[in-house]
Design a protein around this motif. Sequence first.
Motif, PDB file in Angstrom:
ATOM      1  N   GLY A  30      -2.985  79.572 -73.754  1.00 16.61           N
ATOM      2  CA  GLY A  30      -2.850  80.158 -75.093  1.00 16.61           C
ATOM      3  C   GLY A  30      -2.159  81.507 -75.082  1.00 16.61           C
ATOM      4  N   SER A  33       3.751  77.810 -75.418  1.00 19.83           N
ATOM      5  CA  SER A  33       2.731  76.792 -75.139  1.00 19.83           C
ATOM      6  C   SER A  33       1.993  76.439 -76.426  1.00 19.83           C
ATOM      7  CB  SER A  33       1.726  77.303 -74.099  1.00 19.83           C
ATOM      8  OG  SER A  33       0.925  78.322 -74.667  1.00 19.83           O
ATOM      9  N   LEU A  34       1.308  75.313 -76.389  1.00 18.36           N
ATOM     10  CA  LEU A  34       0.525  74.864 -77.535  1.00 18.36           C
ATOM     11  C   LEU A  34      -0.599  75.862 -77.809  1.00 18.36           C
ATOM     12  CD1 LEU A  34       0.173  72.354 -79.446  1.00 18.36           C
ATOM     13  CD2 LEU A  34      -1.475  71.500 -77.785  1.00 18.36           C
ATOM     14  N   LYS A  35      -0.802  76.227 -79.069  1.00 16.43           N
ATOM     15  CA  LYS A  35      -1.834  77.206 -79.431  1.00 16.43           C
ATOM     16  C   LYS A  35      -2.968  76.532 -80.216  1.00 16.43           C
ATOM     17  CE  LYS A  35       0.567  80.816 -77.934  1.00 16.43           C
ATOM     18  NZ  LYS A  35       1.534  80.123 -77.087  1.00 16.43           N
ATOM     19  N   PHE A  36      -4.193  76.995 -79.950  1.00 13.44           N
ATOM     20  CA  PHE A  36      -5.357  76.571 -80.745  1.00 13.44           C
ATOM     21  C   PHE A  36      -5.509  77.553 -81.908  1.00 13.44           C
ATOM     22  CE2 PHE A  36      -6.485  74.429 -76.814  1.00 13.44           C
ATOM     23  CZ  PHE A  36      -7.220  73.327 -77.225  1.00 13.44           C
ATOM     24  N   SER A  45      -6.381  84.518 -77.403  1.00 13.04           N
ATOM     25  CA  SER A  45      -5.100  84.185 -76.764  1.00 13.04           C
ATOM     26  C   SER A  45      -4.190  85.397 -76.630  1.00 13.04           C
ATOM     27  CB  SER A  45      -4.396  83.064 -77.546  1.00 13.04           C
ATOM     28  OG  SER A  45      -5.115  81.855 -77.385  1.00 13.04           O
ATOM     29  N   GLY A  69      -5.094  75.547 -68.542  1.00 22.54           N
ATOM     30  CA  GLY A  69      -5.208  74.697 -69.718  1.00 22.54           C
ATOM     31  C   GLY A  69      -6.677  74.521 -70.039  1.00 22.54           C
ATOM     32  N   GLN A  93       1.213  78.332 -64.408  1.00 26.75           N
ATOM     33  CA  GLN A  93       0.617  77.558 -65.491  1.00 26.75           C
ATOM     34  C   GLN A  93      -0.131  76.368 -64.893  1.00 26.75           C
ATOM     35  OE1 GLN A  93       3.458  76.754 -68.621  1.00 26.75           O
ATOM     36  NE2 GLN A  93       4.482  78.705 -68.310  1.00 26.75           N
ATOM     37  N   SER A 100      -1.855  73.593 -65.890  1.00 26.86           N
ATOM     38  CA  SER A 100      -2.138  72.738 -67.037  1.00 26.86           C
ATOM     39  C   SER A 100      -1.258  71.499 -66.966  1.00 26.86           C
ATOM     40  CB  SER A 100      -1.826  73.509 -68.321  1.00 26.86           C
ATOM     41  OG  SER A 100      -1.867  72.643 -69.422  1.00 26.86           O
ATOM     42  N   SER A 139      -0.870  69.550 -69.650  1.00 28.89           N
ATOM     43  CA  SER A 139      -0.530  69.151 -71.019  1.00 28.89           C
ATOM     44  C   SER A 139       0.860  69.639 -71.389  1.00 28.89           C
ATOM     45  CB  SER A 139      -1.555  69.721 -72.000  1.00 28.89           C
ATOM     46  OG  SER A 139      -1.514  71.131 -71.961  1.00 28.89           O
ATOM     47  N   THR A 140       1.466  69.004 -72.375  1.00 26.95           N
ATOM     48  CA  THR A 140       2.765  69.448 -72.865  1.00 26.95           C
ATOM     49  C   THR A 140       2.631  69.729 -74.364  1.00 26.95           C
ATOM     50  OG1 THR A 140       3.413  67.171 -73.309  1.00 26.95           O
ATOM     51  CG2 THR A 140       4.081  68.079 -71.179  1.00 26.95           C
ATOM     52  N   PRO A 141       3.292  70.714 -74.957  1.00 27.90           N
ATOM     53  CA  PRO A 141       4.183  71.645 -74.252  1.00 27.90           C
ATOM     54  C   PRO A 141       3.379  72.622 -73.403  1.00 27.90           C
ATOM     55  CG  PRO A 141       3.889  72.293 -76.538  1.00 27.90           C
ATOM     56  CD  PRO A 141       3.144  71.023 -76.383  1.00 27.90           C
TER      57      PRO A 141
END
Length: 227
Positions: A132, A137-140, A147, A177, A221, A223, A225-227
Amino acid sequence: MSKNIIITGTSRGIGFELVKQFAKAGHHVLALSRNEKTVQDLKLQNVTAFSFDLSDVEAYKKVEDFITKNWQQVDVLINNAGALINKPFSELTMKDYETVYKTNVFGVAELTRIVLPFMKINSHVVTISSMGGVQGSLKFPGLAAYSSSKGAVITLTELLAEEYKDSGIAFNVLALGAVQTEMLEEAFPGYQAPTTAQEMADYIFNFALKGQKYYNGKLLQVSNSTP
């Protein structure tokens, strides 16, 4: 050869698993968290655990005294402790940011500053960040405070590597991740992460002991997961 390892955030999750792994491998561990009881209950011979709050300025003296009296040298510092608040941005207060940054940024900086004089060539400072905090990268949603604080320690790591590049001490940061920990469950009830705390601890354990040979000032990184 046995090394002296300091780990923060050891009462549960990744930090708790790391304490067990380093102890099992014969290393000496100083386990720091607000709740020291979970580690003390393991009754591990080469592990010292005491209550430590990263946001308490006075607490750092206790760490300094312990190192001076018992070790004189620290080989690995793992800045793993984290505070997380999940709230819509419109509801986040300055106090919320203070709470998160005191642990995730100011605490990391201060503990690193206290421990550095005890570190020698080939020592390793590993800071645990989050995907984050990584650009692109993907954000929550709901993690503006968390983050952004994790982004801050990525830059801090790069700066320390530059400032101490002649010392032989390496500084690296791992952006993780989603990992199935109690902290994640509290923030996102029911969310299933692809990685367990133990699996991630395996990776960090190896990286903390060997990563300084290959990396300095680097963000990795961790993780899938993508992105």
